[in-house]
Design a protein around this motif. Structure first.
Motif, PDB file in Angstrom:
ATOM      1  N   UNK A  89      53.629   1.835  84.796  1.00 26.86           N
ATOM      2  CA  UNK A  89      53.424   1.206  86.099  1.00 26.86           C
ATOM      3  C   UNK A  89      52.697  -0.146  85.994  1.00 26.86           C
ATOM      4  N   UNK A  90      53.000  -1.015  86.962  1.00 30.47           N
ATOM      5  CA  UNK A  90      52.416  -2.364  86.986  1.00 30.47           C
ATOM      6  C   UNK A  90      50.903  -2.325  87.163  1.00 30.47           C
ATOM      7  N   UNK A  91      50.396  -1.328  87.890  1.00 33.71           N
ATOM      8  CA  UNK A  91      48.949  -1.237  88.152  1.00 33.71           C
ATOM      9  C   UNK A  91      48.169  -1.317  86.856  1.00 33.71           C
ATOM     10  N   UNK A  92      48.523  -0.458  85.917  1.00 26.48           N
ATOM     11  CA  UNK A  92      47.757  -0.390  84.669  1.00 26.48           C
ATOM     12  C   UNK A  92      47.958  -1.647  83.820  1.00 26.48           C
ATOM     13  N   UNK A  93      49.182  -2.144  83.792  1.00 25.20           N
ATOM     14  CA  UNK A  93      49.460  -3.291  82.932  1.00 25.20           C
ATOM     15  C   UNK A  93      48.778  -4.552  83.447  1.00 25.20           C
ATOM     16  N   UNK A  94      48.780  -4.756  84.755  1.00 21.40           N
ATOM     17  CA  UNK A  94      48.132  -5.945  85.317  1.00 21.40           C
ATOM     18  C   UNK A  94      46.624  -5.913  85.089  1.00 21.40           C
ATOM     19  N   UNK A  95      46.028  -4.724  85.261  1.00 24.82           N
ATOM     20  CA  UNK A  95      44.588  -4.596  85.037  1.00 24.82           C
ATOM     21  C   UNK A  95      44.251  -4.782  83.559  1.00 24.82           C
ATOM     22  N   UNK A  96      45.124  -4.305  82.686  1.00 24.80           N
ATOM     23  CA  UNK A  96      44.898  -4.466  81.245  1.00 24.80           C
ATOM     24  C   UNK A  96      44.939  -5.943  80.852  1.00 24.80           C
TER      25      UNK A  96
END
Length: 254
Positions: free
Chosen positions: A183-190
């Motif tokens: 999911x984009x949520x985790x990747x963007x925060x990473x």
């Protein structure tokens, strides 16, 4: 292409269950030697970053700091804070997830929570499923920490968080909001934590469904290593090819 940083999976990439993947340690050592920033991005919610760090040191002779570890638990907390629905939550999960959530100001509520968070729980009971189901039916926002159907271990592929979440999706007829890879949520925060743009980073992992799709779906180059979930015979049937496929991380030059 030379990458300025790496997002790296753990289980199946750096180790396999309790078994060391020696090429994984050598890969991390090369990154450290060249001062290339990296972040371990793991869907594992059972342990805190400190516990993950200690396990890497004690079991696999890999020395890193807490700041290099970003778990689906931390991403879930970031998501709930951004969502802003309230601070009451019911959690199905283990210590790593609960510590991340409750140390961030959220409080336990089994009757009328704002959120129901479901992750891997090796002490899962029918009662926990029932409490979660009833809360979601009352209107709680349903969060699945990660969609992993299985976990690669030295025993074989064991049930993952996605298997538990699917049972509650069935009982509530409600789809979970997924947080972890792909999911984009985790990747963007990473990426925020690495302070790098997606064009400068490569996602490294063993699982096409989570690690590699995390890169593909979010326009990040990918390195699939065949040491865990996805096998060599699966490659011809993949819908979108990874940027690179290798048998061992020893083959990759940073």
């Amino acid at each position: 292409m030379t990458y300025k940083g790496y997002l790296i999976d753990l289980d199946g990439t750096i180790y396999l269950g309790n078994q060391s993947i020696d090429a994984g340690k050598r890969f991390v050592d090369r990154l450290k030697e060249k001062n290339i920033p990296f972040l371990f991005v793991t869907n594992n919610t059972t342990k805190t970053p400190e516990a993950v760090k200690n396990r890497l040191h004690d079991s696999f002779d890999i020395d890193v700091s807490d700041e290099t570890i970003y778990t689906a638990s931390l991403a879930t907390v970031d998501y709930m804070k951004d969502k802003g629905l309230g601070n009451r939550v019911y959690v199905i999960g283990e210590e790593g997830l609960k510590e991340a959530i409750f140390s961030s100001g959220f409080i336990l509520d089994e009757e009328n929570p704002d959120y129901v968070v479901v992750a891997l729980d090796t002490d899962l009971t029918y009662e926990k499923l029932a409490v979660a189901t009833l809360a979601i039916q009352k209107g709680a926002h349903f969060i699945g920490t990660n969609p992993d159907k299985n976990i690669p271990t030295d025993r074989g592929l064991m049930p993952g968080a996605g298997s538990l979440i699917a049972s509650i999706e069935t009982s509530t007829q409600t789809s979970a909001a997924y947080i972890g890879k792909p999911e984009a949520v985790m990747m963007e925060k990473a990426l925020d934590r690495l302070k790098l743009n997606k064009n400068d980073v490569m996602m490294v992992g063993d699982n096409y469904e989570t690690d590699i799709r995390a890169g593909i779906d979010n326009d990040i180059d990918t390195l699939l290593v065949l040491t865990g979930f996805t096998k060599k015979e699966d490659i011809p049937t993949l819908p979108i090819s990874p940027t690179q496929v290798i048998n061992s991380l020893d083959e990759w030059q940073v």
